[in-house]
Design an enzyme around this catalytic site. Structure first.
Site, short mmCIF file in Angstrom:
data_model
loop_
_atom_site.label_atom_id
_atom_site.label_comp_id
_atom_site.label_asym_id
_atom_site.label_seq_id
_atom_site.Cartn_x
_atom_site.Cartn_y
_atom_site.Cartn_z
N TYR A 139 0.70 -1.14 0.37
CA TYR A 139 -0.56 0.17 -0.34
C TYR A 139 0.93 1.64 -0.29
O TYR A 139 0.55 2.02 -1.03
CB TYR A 139 -0.61 0.22 1.13
CG TYR A 139 -2.00 1.53 1.41
CD1 TYR A 139 -2.79 2.19 1.03
CD2 TYR A 139 -1.33 1.47 2.90
CE1 TYR A 139 -2.92 3.14 1.10
CE2 TYR A 139 -1.78 3.05 3.43
CZ TYR A 139 -2.69 3.48 1.91
OH TYR A 139 -3.56 5.15 2.38
N GLY A 292 6.28 -5.38 12.82
CA GLY A 292 6.24 -4.13 11.29
C GLY A 292 5.88 -3.14 11.95
O GLY A 292 5.69 -2.23 11.58
#
Length: 342
Positions: A139, A292
């Site tokens: 994204y 992450g």
């Protein structure tokens, strides 16, 4: 002026469209309604149903269009990892088609809803526009690619085409409408944002909220994130249009601005604000950290303040949550299940 809002049936796009209408502009909304909602298109705006890539030439060629706010995008981080082709086509290829139509029809201004996910895991906070861009998901990578593409189109136009990219993290709150509650707010088939997820607990739609880690290097051990009210965000889009209409041309024809509250709020602070506003205990469960997840993500908005004259006015967390809560309750009351219980 006639202004086009792509994705204008979605959360950010619909509020941008409403702000434009309130400013006396003619507004055309382009949305394929795959994730947007027909009833979110504000009264007074003309809706063109279709994929931006397929209808951009028709819409921009139908009359004198003064500018475009481009909000249409795919934005689920997890889905972008599982289905990257959907994101490269939906975000990048679609925007290239839009840029070609803008150039062909001589539309001079574009404001792009970008994202601070283009920076990835930051080296310092708050994040400035000079920070390295190293997106950690598809994204963010597609949004960064679009930012680069816009810059090259602007530079090649010789000043005929100018653009602003607005990079921000978490949009929250709702645009208050006439009467009780709020008219335009956040509703997704797949919800991933913290505030609406917490409010789902208060509404009885989920049992608890998961807190992913309580041992982060922050004041209370939970992640800190930037939250910006959707009305403040919409105003930034309008100010960007105004800048592009003026005599001061951004260097290279393309300006990138971060938008943020400057400090951020922790996960626990958001949950406590939701408890205060809703009066609900909102059970929370600590879960393992997600891979992450940075501990702190906060964007600096100094450039937006200097270049756009933008200053957020809805900075109180309880106020942001209260607007989101009003919309969430009104949406729940309109649901088929709620009507059947009534």
């Amino acid at each position: 002026m006639t202004l086009v809002v792509t994705g204008g049936a979605g959360y950010v796009g619909s509020v941008c469209a409403q702000h434009l209408l309130d400013a006396g502009q003619d507004v055309v909304v382009v949305d394929d309604l795959s994730t947007g909602h027909r009833d979110a298109v504000p009264d007074g705006a003309r809706l063109v149903v279709g994929d931006v890539a397929e209808v951009a030439d028709e819409v921009l060629g139908a009359g004198d269009v003064d500018g475009v706010i481009h909000c249409a995008a795919r934005s689920l981080v997890g889905e972008s990892a599982a289905e990257p082709a959907k994101y490269w086509h939906g975000n990048v290829v679609t925007t290239i088609r839009l840029l070609d139509a803008l150039r062909h029809h001589g539309v001079p201004r574009l404001v792009f809803s970008s994202t601070a996910a283009t920076y990835g895991e930051p080296e310092s906070s708050p994040i400035t526009e000079d920070a390295p861009t190293r997106p950690t998901n598809t994204y963010g990578a597609t949004k960064l690619a679009v930012d680069h593409a816009i810059g090259t189109y602007a530079a090649a136009s010789g000043g005929a085409f100018r653009a602003v990219s607005l990079r921000y993290f978490n949009v929250a709150g709702a645009h208050a409408g006439a009467g009780d509650g709020a008219a335009l707010g956040e509703r997704h088939a797949v919800e991933t944002h913290l505030i609406p997820l917490v409010l789902q607990v208060a509404l009885g739609q989920r049992d608890e909220i998961a807190v992913f880690g309580d041992d982060w290097p922050t004041a209370d051990g939970t992640c800190v994130r930037d939250y910006i009210h959707v009305d403040d965000l919409a105003e930034a889009h309008l100010l960007a249009l105004d800048l592009l209409a003026g005599s001061d041309t951004p260097e290279g024809g393309h300006l990138v601005c971060n938008l943020g509250n400057g400090t951020g709020f922790s996960v626990l602070e958001v949950i406590e604000a939701c408890r205060r506003v809703t009066g609900h205990p909102i059970p929370a469960r600590v879960a393992p950290r997600r891979t992450g997840d940075p501990g702190v993500l906060v964007a600096s908005s100094a450039r937006a303040r200097d270049e756009l004259g933008w200053k957020p006015t809805h900075t109180d967390l309880d106020g942001i949550v209260a607007d989101a809560w009003a919309f969430a309750r009104s949406l729940a009351a309109r649901s088929p299940a709620a009507r059947s219980r009534a």
